[in-house]
Design an enzyme around this catalytic site. Structure first.
Site, short mmCIF file in Angstrom:
data_model
loop_
_atom_site.label_atom_id
_atom_site.label_comp_id
_atom_site.label_asym_id
_atom_site.label_seq_id
_atom_site.Cartn_x
_atom_site.Cartn_y
_atom_site.Cartn_z
N GLY A 1 0.82 -1.21 0.00
CA GLY A 1 0.00 0.00 0.00
C GLY A 1 0.85 1.25 0.00
O GLY A 1 2.05 1.21 0.29
N GLY B 1 0.78 5.51 1.16
CA GLY B 1 0.13 6.53 1.97
C GLY B 1 0.80 7.87 1.78
O GLY B 1 1.69 8.03 0.93
N GLY B 2 0.35 8.84 2.58
CA GLY B 2 0.87 10.18 2.43
C GLY B 2 2.34 10.31 2.77
O GLY B 2 3.04 11.15 2.23
N MET B 3 2.81 9.49 3.73
CA MET B 3 4.19 9.60 4.18
C MET B 3 5.12 8.57 3.55
O MET B 3 6.33 8.81 3.45
CB MET B 3 4.28 9.48 5.70
CG MET B 3 3.73 10.67 6.46
SD MET B 3 4.05 10.54 8.24
CE MET B 3 5.84 10.65 8.25
N GLY B 4 4.57 7.44 3.13
CA GLY B 4 5.48 6.42 2.60
C GLY B 4 4.74 5.29 1.92
O GLY B 4 3.52 5.29 1.79
N ASP C 1 -5.90 9.23 13.25
CA ASP C 1 -6.32 8.94 11.87
C ASP C 1 -7.04 7.60 11.79
O ASP C 1 -6.79 6.80 10.89
CB ASP C 1 -5.11 8.96 10.92
CG ASP C 1 -5.53 9.06 9.45
OD1 ASP C 1 -6.61 9.63 9.18
OD2 ASP C 1 -4.80 8.57 8.57
N VAL D 1 4.32 1.02 1.84
CA VAL D 1 4.49 -0.19 2.65
C VAL D 1 4.69 -1.37 1.70
O VAL D 1 3.85 -1.63 0.83
CB VAL D 1 3.27 -0.44 3.57
CG1 VAL D 1 3.49 -1.69 4.41
CG2 VAL D 1 3.03 0.77 4.48
N LYS E 1 7.81 -0.37 5.92
CA LYS E 1 7.33 0.97 5.56
C LYS E 1 8.53 1.85 5.27
O LYS E 1 9.42 2.02 6.12
CB LYS E 1 6.49 1.57 6.70
CG LYS E 1 5.91 2.93 6.36
CD LYS E 1 4.93 3.39 7.43
CE LYS E 1 4.27 4.71 7.04
NZ LYS E 1 3.27 5.14 8.06
#
Length: 433
Positions: free
Chosen positions: A24, A26-29, A140, A31, A46
């Site tokens: 997956g 996401g906004g920061m990294g 979150d 996975v 991650k």
């Protein structure tokens, strides 16, 4: 699979984690699935996005996530094995969870059985209880961050991604975001979170209320509309009762009351802790009353009331409008209000607002939105000022957040939807009666 085209697949990180696929983004990294060489076990790896690592505070937040996860010991939380750096790459090696995120469960099955929904929410609260006991807030919580492990008939959850988590102990808290910056997912954010305030554990309870609402009826309380509209709902509108939305589901009245309590605008009116809410949720599924009594109550439950149109009295009350270019303004706010039956009074920023029931401020252009925000905030702070509505970009999440934090009554996304504008002005007028 998307991971086949990813250059990271096949790469060995820190000499011991060989990437095998993508799980997956996401906004920061991102996975990845990776095999830990030598131990022959699979982990979730991650990796921080390179461009994110260059933003102020991002690296500190990433390192803090490792510290938080290492302290959180609960079977429903993802276990952290390792963290470190490989050159300029920062990584976390975590337990590889095999399951299905709740957003995919909802997409496949729709609303869940009441008993299953309550059990899932209670298990999430147990993980949050352990986090809150350590002074941590998730910030979150949403269906995609809750993994269903096993079968729905015997549900077990894992709570993922404490990447936005905050330490709430005043002696430990370090602000790693800019002043007023809001991080999170709008559909599940508490009112105080929407205002840019530092949330505590009761903000997570609000998010659980949003999650449980979606598990019971199929959507969060204020839907998946544009972010500014959803945030306005969290801040100002009462959540829709789940029994009215889905009367055929037989949702116990006590359970509905708990959902509504969790979604209270004031955090002091929510349950006191995750532990208390989990216990009360399970109690709400106690054996029903005598046979036929519960069904009888459901049959006489009145249907949802239709939207109430503004009364002639409200329509006659004056609405002040600061529209820099007058009726020729491309946004057409004055025209939309007039067509809706409102008595519009064009004003300038130095005019008296005495006798005005509401005020709508419109920016001159997209580049003048900050100027309009400053003006709206100033006017809203005047003694005895009417409710001030600010018009602005429907995609500027930050502008909307700062507007409501500065005392603006409501935010109207542009380009204007006349129905939405009329509804918000009507609500402002009613607030002055």
């Amino acid at each position: 699979m998307a991971g086949k085209a990813d250059p990271w697949v096949g790469r060995v990180v820190a000499g011991r984690y060989q990437v095998t696929g993508t799980l997956g983004r996401g906004g920061m990294g991102t996975v990845y699935e990776a095999e830990q060489l030598g131990l022959e076990r699979y982990v979730a790896l991650k990796v921080l996005h390179p461009h994110v690592a260059k933003t102020p505070g991002a690296i500190a937040r990433f390192q803090r996530e490792a510290q938080l996860m290492a302290r959180l010991k609960h079977p429903g939380a993802v276990h952290l094995f390792d963290h470190g750096a490989d050159g300029d790459t920062l990584y976390l090696a975590m337990e590889r969870v095999f399951g299905v995120p709740l957003d995919e469960v909802l997409e496949t099955y729709g609303p869940l059985e009441v008993k299953t929904a309550v059990e899932l929410a209670a298990q999430v609260l147990e993980v949050l209880e352990a986090a809150h006991d350590l002074g941590m807030v998730h910030r979150d919580l949403k269906p995609s961050n809750v993994m269903l492990v096993g079968e729905l008939s015997a549900p077990t959850v894992k709570v993922l991604d404490f990447g936005l988590a905050a330490l709430v102990n005043p002696g430990q808290q370090e602000r790693l975001t800019g002043s007023g910056q809001v991080l999170g997912t709008p559909a599940y954010m508490s009112p105080e979170h929407c205002r840019g305030e530092l949330p505590d554990g009761r903000a997570d309870l609000y998010s659980v209320g949003c999650l449980l609402h979606e598990l019971l009826v199929g959507r969060p309380p204020f839907g998946d509309s544009p972010a500014v509209e959803v945030m306005s709902g969290h801040l100002y509108r009462p959540p829709p009762p789940v029994r009215q939305l889905r009367p055929e589901r037989g949702i116990p009245e006590a359970l509905e009351a708990l959902v509504l309590a969790s979604l209270s605008k004031a955090k002091t009116q929510r349950p006191a802790s995750a532990r208390e809410l989990a216990a009360r949720l399970r109690e709400a599924l106690a054996p029903p009353p005598a046979r036929g009594e519960g069904k009888k109550q459901e049959r006489v439950q009145p249907p949802p009331a239709p939207p109430v149109a503004p009364s002639p009295e409200l329509l006659a009350r004056p609405v002040a409008l600061i529209e820099p270019d007058g009726p020729a303004n491309p946004h057409g706010i004055g025209t939309a209000l007039s067509v809706g039956g409102y008595r519009v009074v064009p004003c300038r920023e130095d005019d008296s607002l005495e006798g005005m029931a509401a005020l709508v401020v419109v920016p001159r252009s997209d580049r003048a939105q900050e100027e309009a925000l400053a003006l709206a905030s100033t006017l809203a702070s005047r003694p005895h000022a009417p409710p001030v509505l600010l018009c602005g970009s429907g995609e500027d999440f930050s502008l909307m957040s700062r507007a409501v934090a500065s005392g603006v009554y409501d935010y109207v996304p542009l380009p204007v939807d006349p129905t939405d504008l009329a509804r918000k002005v009507s609500r402002a007028l009613r607030s002055r009666r």
